[in-house]
Scaffold this active site. Structure first.
Site, PDB file in Angstrom:
ATOM      1  N   LYS A  25     -92.755  92.644 -65.084  1.00  0.00           N
ATOM      2  CA  LYS A  25     -94.121  91.755 -65.565  1.00  0.00           C
ATOM      3  C   LYS A  25     -94.726  91.472 -64.080  1.00  0.00           C
ATOM      4  O   LYS A  25     -94.592  90.592 -63.352  1.00  0.00           O
ATOM      5  CB  LYS A  25     -94.072  90.560 -66.130  1.00  0.00           C
ATOM      6  CG  LYS A  25     -95.427  89.811 -66.753  1.00  0.00           C
ATOM      7  CD  LYS A  25     -95.677  90.715 -67.880  1.00  0.00           C
ATOM      8  CE  LYS A  25     -97.059  90.206 -68.311  1.00  0.00           C
ATOM      9  NZ  LYS A  25     -97.702  90.881 -69.469  1.00  0.00           N
ATOM     10  N   SER A  83     -99.898  93.739 -72.935  1.00  0.00           N
ATOM     11  CA  SER A  83     -99.570  92.320 -72.835  1.00  0.00           C
ATOM     12  C   SER A  83    -100.319  91.677 -74.528  1.00  0.00           C
ATOM     13  O   SER A  83    -100.286  91.981 -75.479  1.00  0.00           O
ATOM     14  CB  SER A  83    -100.094  91.612 -71.823  1.00  0.00           C
ATOM     15  OG  SER A  83     -99.230  92.033 -70.801  1.00  0.00           O
TER      16      SER A  83
END
Length: 567
Positions: A183, A382
């Site tokens: 991430k 996401s």
């Protein structure tokens, strides 16, 4: 009432066709052997109806010149019409600053290949062209450049940014918590240097794009992959060098194109006789195609865009997808009885976790009433991917960016910057965590523990949503998650998407699922927005809730714009 009005409208259309017949018969014999098209910018998949207020893909910049391709669907219809005309030898395709994503480039190449398979000829010409445009040109029979032109065949490059050190020098400290080593969104603000993980991710996408470039050029120019790689390493090229190396078939000024294609003699005037645009060609057909109004309305396919960063509220078209706007759009599409199915067009790197989950729930409600297909041709990462999970199927194009299942939260501490500027702030609180969101200080140890807990909870919720939608366990999704991003092809292999295909294929499939004939249908777009938005604004407030986001601002490779380009 419709059964009375529609025949009258069709009668008026017929009268107009008949009144123009004598003039078209006069010009029928002089129909051009080649029809000219201008391929520029990023044409949408389909034209937006004239009654719509926002001409997506045309940008509201006025009426384009007649030769301009204004939609891929319109280009397909034009080529099919020309392919049936024995008088037409082929088309001239003028390339000018083409800026389409790989998905649309593949559509263009397929259209040109089908046109050539019908026995017609394609001549592509440009002044300057890059690797993307050259891939399209390689689908032509003949590739030409202006003598003053240039071919920037140099492959692909990506630049990843790391602003941590620079922000620190300004007196700004970025405090972010993330779940998932992959991430990398907050790394833009927290790291002094690009991480190995981000470099590896970039390289995986570069490898795929490069292989695709080599394959398409090798196939179009009938060369070996080794020869094409040598071409790429030798670029960029002037037109003269490109011709000498065999990358193009010749050089020609634009004014000389009609003569080269046999449209006019060299001693004739400088007009483009023989290279007319499609509207002029249609005007010379004795019986041009007529769009008769059907007595029964066509079935509709609703298209709901989720484009740009995901935020709460209304958002703004193409830049931020607001949860309120998307939810209202989905409800409207679900209520409309003429809308038989819905395509959720996702072009988003994510954003607010709360807003993303609200969108997911709204998609799921509509999917209980009628088929919903999520389509991705740029990025669904996401929160963008979370919104797509509510659809019956997720479709992606091979080079789309999919995944980034992860979460981050945090804030910016600007206390040092304020001190340098001579600005003094005093934070007065009641409650141990009352100042947790303040930018005048960092997090306390207690607050850090709370933020870590929230990050983990939000990530686990994300895993649960994905696992339930994809029929997998949380452990299996975790192995694919932690912020990892995939191309559409790789996402299909690991089970994050259901099928690879283009926009039109996804639309037709949605209508098939609705048990409606998929040959002819109308698109109706739902959604819009009113207020502006910035990525910085999202990040400045990201401590208040989990953020499902993939950061394309650090990826020049993606060329992500977030605009609705489907209609």
């Amino acid at each position: 009432m419709r059964f009375l009005v529609i025949p009258l409208i069709n009668l008026l259309v017929l009268l107009r066709v008949l009144l123009g017949l004598p003039f078209r018969l006069l010009g029928a014999r002089s129909r051009p052997a080649y029809v000219r098209f201008r391929l520029a910018g990023d044409p949408p998949y389909r034209e937006r109806p004239r009654r719509a207020r926002l001409p997506l893909g045309l940008g509201g910049q006025g009426r384009p010149e007649p030769a301009t391709v204004t939609s891929l669907e319109g280009f397909r219809e034009a080529l099919e019409l020309l392919a049936k005309d024995a008088k037409v030898k082929g088309i001239l395709l003028v390339m000018e600053d083409l800026a389409v994503p790989p998905a649309k480039r593949e559509v263009l190449v397929k259209l040109l290949e089908d046109f050539r398979a019908a026995g017609k000829r394609v001549v592509a010409w440009a002044v300057m062209v890059d690797s993307l445009g050259y891939q399209v040109m390689c689908a032509a029979d003949e590739v030409l450049l202006s003598p003053a032109g240039r071919l920037d065949l140099v492959g692909f490059a990506a630049e990843a940014l790391a602003l941590g050190e620079g922000l620190g020098r300004l007196g700004i400290k970025a405090h972010f918590f993330r779940r998932g080593a992959y991430k990398t969104a907050p790394e833009l603000y927290t790291h002094a240097h690009v991480s190995d993980i981000q470099r590896q991710t970039l390289e995986s996408f570069l490898d795929e794009r490069y292989v695709d470039l080599v394959d398409s050029v090798a196939r179009g120019r009938r060369r070996t992959p080794e020869e094409v790689r040598a071409w790429i390493d030798g670029g960029p090229y002037s037109a003269k060098r490109a011709a000498a190396a065999g990358l193009i078939d010749g050089m020609c000024d634009e004014a000389d194109l009609p003569a080269r294609l046999g449209g006019k003699k060299e001693d004739e005037d400088e007009d483009d006789e023989g290279l007319e645009p499609m509207p002029m060609y249609r005007a010379r057909l004795p019986w041009p195609p007529v769009r008769w109004r059907p007595l029964r309305p066509k079935p509709r396919l609703g298209v709901v865009p989720v484009s740009g960063m995901i935020v709460s509220g209304k958002g703004t078209p193409g830049r931020a997808a607001g949860s309120d706007t998307v939810v209202k759009a989905l409800r409207a599409a679900g209520r409309n009885r003429r809308v038989k199915a819905v395509v959720l067009y996702v072009a988003s790197p994510g954003g607010s976790a709360v807003a993303s989950e609200i969108m997911l729930e709204a998609v799921q409600r509509v999917a209980k009433k009628k088929p919903v297909i999520a389509f991705v041709d740029q990025v669904a990462a996401s929160g963008g991917y979370m919104a797509a999970l509510g659809a019956r199927e997720i479709w992606a194009t091979p080079h789309a960016v999919v995944g980034s299942i992860g979460v981050f939260v945090g804030k910016f501490d600007t206390s040092e910057l304020m001190e340098k500027l001579g600005v003094h702030r005093t934070l007065v609180t009641r409650g141990e965590t009352a100042g947790i969101y303040s930018s005048s200080r960092g997090f306390t140890e207690h607050e850090r523990a709370l933020m870590e807990l929230e990050t983990e909870e939000t990530y686990q919720a994300f895993l649960e949503h994905v696992a339930k939608a994809r029929g997998r366990t949380k452990e299996e999704i975790h192995a694919l998650g932690e912020g990892r991003v995939y191309s559409g092809s790789r996402a299909l292999g690991v089970g994050l998407v259901d099928k690879l295909g283009g926009f039109e294929e996804a639309c037709r499939h949605a209508m098939v699922l609705a048990k409606v004939p998929a040959e002819r249908f109308e698109l109706q777009t739902y959604g819009g927005g009113e207020r502006g938005f910035s990525l910085l604004k999202l990040l400045l407030g990201s401590a208040r809730a989990g953020v499902y986001a993939f950061c394309p601002t650090a990826w020049s490779l993606l060329g992500f714009k977030g605009g609705e380009r489907f209609e």
